[in-house]
Design an enzyme around this catalytic site. Structure first.
Site, mmCIF file in Angstrom:
data_model
loop_
_atom_site.group_PDB
_atom_site.id
_atom_site.type_symbol
_atom_site.label_atom_id
_atom_site.label_comp_id
_atom_site.label_asym_id
_atom_site.label_seq_id
_atom_site.Cartn_x
_atom_site.Cartn_y
_atom_site.Cartn_z
ATOM 1 N N PRO A 17 35.976 43.929 41.158
ATOM 2 C CA PRO A 17 36.606 44.258 39.878
ATOM 3 C C PRO A 17 35.649 44.068 38.706
ATOM 4 O O PRO A 17 34.676 43.307 38.795
ATOM 5 C CB PRO A 17 37.782 43.280 39.798
ATOM 6 C CG PRO A 17 37.561 42.251 40.831
ATOM 7 C CD PRO A 17 36.580 42.787 41.832
ATOM 8 N N ASP A 18 35.967 44.767 37.616
ATOM 9 C CA ASP A 18 35.171 44.665 36.384
ATOM 10 C C ASP A 18 35.628 43.388 35.680
ATOM 11 O O ASP A 18 36.454 43.427 34.768
ATOM 12 C CB ASP A 18 35.454 45.925 35.543
ATOM 13 C CG ASP A 18 34.624 45.964 34.270
ATOM 14 O OD1 ASP A 18 33.675 45.173 34.144
ATOM 15 O OD2 ASP A 18 34.938 46.798 33.400
ATOM 16 N N ALA A 19 35.128 42.241 36.140
ATOM 17 C CA ALA A 19 35.632 40.951 35.677
ATOM 18 C C ALA A 19 34.508 39.913 35.679
ATOM 19 O O ALA A 19 34.703 38.787 36.135
ATOM 20 C CB ALA A 19 36.793 40.511 36.561
#
Ligand code: SPV
Ligand code: MG
Length: 553
Positions: free
Chosen positions: A54-56
């Site tokens: 994820p973009d996290a």
């Protein structure tokens, strides 16, 4: 590395709208440039997605930096790196700027999420913003760290995304601009432009604004421009397009619709072009040590005529041992000596016995009921000229290969003129020979010096009148790039439509290489030859084998 065509700062100075598009790797960055965009957006969303995370803030600074560097190396337009929260506090941001600037990145974007950030569009996740003052200091630190005046720092506020309201967004945007940001990105996840329009209506700084119309993608560029945005970034559409295309292709392949899939995907040549094969070829020719060779070879070794009985009970003819070396090993040595390293073998009979290293294999499992042409057809998908095609049972002097490689022409055969003496004498061949009739043969019974560009071949086959033949095809030929293309096309066409006997063969499936060559001559293709006088032997019979043992070293 290509030199940069311009900088983001110079593009902004023109006053025109700068159109950037998201890339997730070097190849997609190259496609962004090819499509005519002004700049590449090295998208954190995309870089994370291609690592299936994820973009996290899962990706590290080094991973992001390497990906951005690859994009810089693959393009000539400015690359804007999405640096999320800047990979730490203001001090870390200074190092981030230095690293990305040194990598050739033109601009970075830092957002006021707290670390670890969450993609602006994820719902149901914890979302917190850094204090305005803290982010403003990061922006100031970034500006203090840049070496070149051209470098651009974009400050991004997530105030609207976090639901903190328009006033907060505007307030933060002003603070970041006052801290020295070169451009401000006010991110919004609204489906339309209304929310943003109200915010930017109050914009009272000269600092340009950046729009990322992911959710409001339907907004025309002119409207974005009119609202006051000077940089527009389509952040993730190429990544999403790739996922759709890959899914469609994978489903088609899984369902066995391979031909339909082939028609829809980029041809191999397009990929070659994108990755710079032209440069590789040119640089090889310019800088590699001479002696290298771009030709490959295909050995046709599928058949077995049973003439050698016990000798070939457990192996094909090409694996017959002659003084510690098989026929195929001797062929490979002669090819390697001329720089040919890419060698394929079409196997069939007793295929497991061909176990030499560094070979590519194709299998003609229908070898018992098919001929050489079918074996060639098995390798046809990879048949790219220049390529030498040779029978698996010929042993030859390596200098023949050198002469063949230098010969001009698209289809060049090696023709032995010794047959001039033999066919006219009382010699009776044990096996049918591949006889040829060429233009301008050397005169029989005299010495001759072969020319580099040999004469044209008029006829070839086993049933030619020996009295008319003036040479023998030794089972080695070379196809240029164009020659190989013609062979592949003719093979495909014949396979699709030819019925009944083919040249000297009772059916296409049984056809030999000489049948194909005669067909090419009949169709008007130029088939030429180089002349040799002996210097080769084939292993067809016990006698041949005995002679090879006696004569070869
Ligand atoms: C990205 O591409 O990683 C961005 C833009 O930050 S967006 O995904 O639209 O938030
Ligand atoms: Mg991002």
């Amino acid at each position: 590395m290509p030199s940069r065509s311009t900088t983001l700062r110079r593009l902004l100075a023109t006053g025109k709208t700068v159109l950037a598009c998201g890339a997730h790797d070097a190849l997609s960055a190259r496609l962004v440039e090819e499509a005519g965009f002004d700049a590449v957006w090295a998208s954190g969303f995309g870089l994370s997605a291609v690592r299936a995370v994820p973009d996290a803030s899962i990706l590290t600074k080094s991973e992001t930096l390497e990906a951005a560097r690859a994009m810089v190396e693959a393009t000539t337009i400015p690359v804007i790196a999405d640096c999320d929260t800047g990979f730490g506090n203001a001090i870390n941001v200074m190092h981030t700027v230095q690293d990305f600037e040194a990598a050739g990145v033109d601009a970075i974007c830092i957002e006021d999420n707290v670390f670890p950030k969450r993609c602006s569009f994820y719902t149901g996740v914890r979302r917190e913003l850094a204090p305005k003052e803290e982010h403003a200091r990061k922006v100031a630190a970034a500006k203090a760290a840049q070496r070149s005046a051209e470098f651009v720092v974009i400050a991004r506020t997530e105030a609207l995304i976090a639901g903190w309201g328009k006033e907060e967004a505007l307030d933060r945007a002003r603070a970041y601009a006052d801290a020295g940001a070169d451009a401000i990105l006010i991110h919004s996840s609204h489906p339309g432009l209304e929310e943003l329009r109200e915010v930017v209506a109050g914009w009272d700084r000269p600092t340009p604004l950046v729009a990322v119309p992911t959710t409001y993608v339907g907004t025309p560029l002119a409207d974005l421009r009119a609202a006051g945005f000077q940089i527009v970034i389509y952040a993730n559409q190429p990544l999403r397009a790739a996922v759709t295309a890959m899914r469609e292709t994978l489903a088609g392949l899984k369902a066995g619709e391979t031909t339909a899939v082939e028609g829809k995907i980029a041809p191999l040549e397009e990929i070659y072009g994108l990755v710079g094969l032209g440069d590789l070829r040119a640089n090889e020719a310019r800088f590699l040590m001479p002696g290298g060779c771009d030709a490959s070879a295909v050995v046709l070794a599928a058949g077995d005529d049973g003439l050698l009985g016990e000798l070939t009970r457990d192996r094909p003819k090409c694996m017959l041992d002659i003084k510690g070396k098989s026929v195929l090993e001797r062929q490979i040595e002669a090819l390697n000596a001329n720089g040919i390293k890419d060698i394929s073998v079409v196997r069939g009979y007793a295929k497991q016995a061909i176990d030499l290293p560094r070979l590519r294999f194709y299998d003609n499992d229908r070898y018992a009921e098919t001929g050489e042409l079918s074996s060639l057809g098995v390798a046809a998908n990879d048949l790219e000229g220049p390529v030498l095609c040779l029978y698996g049972d010929v042993i030859f002097d390596e200098s023949i290969v050198g002469r063949l490689l230098r010969a001009p022409g698209d289809v060049v055969l090696v023709v032995d003129r010794a047959v001039l003496d033999l066919v006219r004498g009382d010699h009776v061949p044990e096996r049918p020979q591949d006889l040829v009739v060429t233009e301008e043969p050397p005169s029989s019974g005299h010495r001759f010096v072969p020319s580099a560009s040999g004469p044209r071949v008029r006829q070839i086959g086993q049933r030619l009148d020996p009295a008319k033949a003036n040479g023998e095809f030794i089972g080695i030929l070379m196809l240029s790039e164009r020659g190989a293309r013609s062979v592949v096309e003719i093979c495909r066409e014949l396979e699709a439509s030819h019925r009944g006997p083919f040249q000297e063969a009772p059916a296409l499936a049984r056809a030999s290489l000489t049948d194909l060559l005669q067909e090419m001559i009949d169709r008007g293709h130029e088939v030429s030859c180089i002349d040799v006088y002996k210097g080769w032997m084939e292993i067809d019979t016990f006698d041949d084998y005995r002679r090879a043992w006696a004569e070869l070293r």
